[in-house]
Design a protein around this motif. Structure first.
Motif, PDB file in Angstrom:
ATOM      1  N   GLY A 109       0.837  -1.195   0.009  1.00 41.63           N
ATOM      2  CA  GLY A 109      -0.008  -0.048  -0.039  1.00 41.63           C
ATOM      3  C   GLY A 109       0.895   1.218   0.041  1.00 41.63           C
ATOM      4  O   GLY A 109       1.901   1.242  -0.388  1.00 41.63           O
ATOM      5  N   PRO A 110       0.166   2.310   0.581  1.00 46.32           N
ATOM      6  CA  PRO A 110       1.043   3.542   0.509  1.00 46.32           C
ATOM      7  C   PRO A 110       2.098   3.610   1.421  1.00 46.32           C
ATOM      8  O   PRO A 110       2.144   3.094   2.229  1.00 46.32           O
ATOM      9  CB  PRO A 110      -0.159   4.723   0.984  1.00 46.32           C
ATOM     10  N   SER A 111       3.092   4.395   0.770  1.00 44.56           N
ATOM     11  CA  SER A 111       4.431   4.459   1.565  1.00 44.56           C
ATOM     12  C   SER A 111       4.250   5.540   2.606  1.00 44.56           C
ATOM     13  O   SER A 111       5.344   5.887   3.495  1.00 44.56           O
ATOM     14  CB  SER A 111       5.594   4.446   0.561  1.00 44.56           C
ATOM     15  N   GLN A 112       3.498   6.680   2.460  1.00 43.48           N
ATOM     16  CA  GLN A 112       3.582   7.630   3.493  1.00 43.48           C
ATOM     17  C   GLN A 112       1.878   8.051   3.358  1.00 43.48           C
ATOM     18  O   GLN A 112       1.301   8.184   2.239  1.00 43.48           O
ATOM     19  CB  GLN A 112       4.650   8.724   3.005  1.00 43.48           C
ATOM     20  N   HIS A 113       1.583   8.746   4.568  1.00 40.38           N
ATOM     21  CA  HIS A 113       0.516   9.370   4.593  1.00 40.38           C
ATOM     22  C   HIS A 113       0.780  10.772   4.875  1.00 40.38           C
ATOM     23  O   HIS A 113       1.583  11.132   5.876  1.00 40.38           O
ATOM     24  CB  HIS A 113      -0.615   8.724   5.798  1.00 40.38           C
TER      25      HIS A 113
END
Length: 341
Positions: free
Chosen positions: A113-117
């Motif tokens: 999934g996303p590597s950063q939020h």
């Protein structure tokens, strides 16, 4: 989305030297690829030479080859429609914003999934710009705030609020610490990213400013305007470095002009810009004279939400009803549709 072949027709117009308008016949056969989104496409950006990234109402972020229509990656993680996508050109990092108030970073070659939020906005995120060196991210929202983020840590480096500043778009000035922003308050603002403060506000327009772009040399800013029945609906060229005044306007759309972009400037090329509108038309303009060089009518495509420049002659256009269209400017006077995906 149904069969695209039944929805799309194509024609182009161009202006002769005497000012009269010439209509050309249908373009060559348009390649029809499988749609990369299952609903309206809200944003598109160029990623690498043959790759683009797009976001849509289907909540997904898609990386595909715009020449072949082949999907390389599909990222799913937002809870509501994706409003903006962006990237630093030739980077492997992709950023997306959503109506769910979130911003995420994705890695092109990462399988999870996303590597950063980047959490922190209170309303839908409507502006997204990555710094040219891909170390910082700037976001804007309908909550009247602009935020700056450290891409590596996800930490918020600054947050600024301006009354009635409902952000519609953000873009970074090449080689400079400045960010250009359009707003529903009908203004175009220039932010100093170092202190996250408004360094300059251009004279207000009569309608909401929907989108902005900056020329490669950092000299000019382009903004587009909402409107109806030909009132408003224009794009505006602004002088960024000296007088910071309005240079000229590009008038010809009949509904909201939702997107505007500069074509890369080459020694043998006429300086040109492109606009897309809710009237289902893409127009290419002579930057210096404001003459309309070509028009492509994507009938059945619905509102044209977003434009991206792939090279000195190729555009991508995100539409509400018929996916993403690729178009090419030929001989400086014809806008030819290549494919739909």
């Amino acid at each position: 989305m149904g069969k695209l072949q039944s929805k799309i027709s194509f024609h182009s117009t161009k202006y002769r030297a005497d000012g009269s308008m010439e209509k050309t016949g249908p373009g060559r056969g348009v390649q029809q690829h499988n749609p990369v989104h299952t609903d309206a496409v809200t944003s598109v950006a160029a990623l690498k030479a043959d790759l683009c990234v797009s976001g849509g109402k289907d909540k997904s972020v898609v990386v595909c080859n715009w020449r072949s229509g082949a999907v390389l990656r599909r990222f799913v993680g937002h809870e509501h429609e994706v409003t903006k996508v962006t990237c630093a050109l030739d980077s492997n990092r992709i950023f997306s914003a959503s109506r769910d108030k979130t911003v995420m970073m994705w890695e092109l070659h990462r399988t999870s999934g996303p590597s950063q939020h980047f959490p922190g906005h209170d309303l839908v995120v409507t502006g997204l710009a990555a710094s040219p060196d891909a170390t910082q991210l700037c976001t804007g929202s309908r909550d009247n705030t602009v935020c700056k983020w450290d891409i590596e840590t996800g930490g918020c480096l600054g947050r600024a609020a301006v009354s009635r500043n409902l952000v519609t778009h953000l873009c970074w000035v090449p080689g400079e610490p400045y960010i250009i922003q359009t707003s529903e308050d009908k203004t175009v603002k220039m932010w100093d990213s170092r202190e996250l403060r408004v360094a300059h506000t251009f004279p207000g327009k009569q309608h909401i400013q929907t989108c902005c772009d900056v020329s490669q040399d950092g000299r000019y800013v382009l903004s587009s305007s909402s409107g109806f029945a030909g009132e408003g609906c224009e794009a505006t060229l602004w002088d960024l470095r000296q007088t910071r005044s309005r240079v000229r306007e590009y008038k010809g759309h009949f509904q909201t002009t939702a997107s505007c972009v500069f074509f890369p400037r080459g020694p043998a090329l006429t300086p040109s810009i492109a606009t897309s509108s809710y009237d289902s038309k893409v127009k290419v303009w002579d930057q210096d004279t404001a003459a309309c060089l070509a028009t492509a009518c994507l009938e059945g495509a619905g509102p044209l939400a977003s434009l991206a420049v792939c090279d000195s002659s190729t555009l991508l256009c995100a539409t509400f009803n018929s996916g993403i269209h690729s178009l090419r400017m030929r001989n400086g006077a014809d806008l030819e549709e290549l494919a739909v995906f």
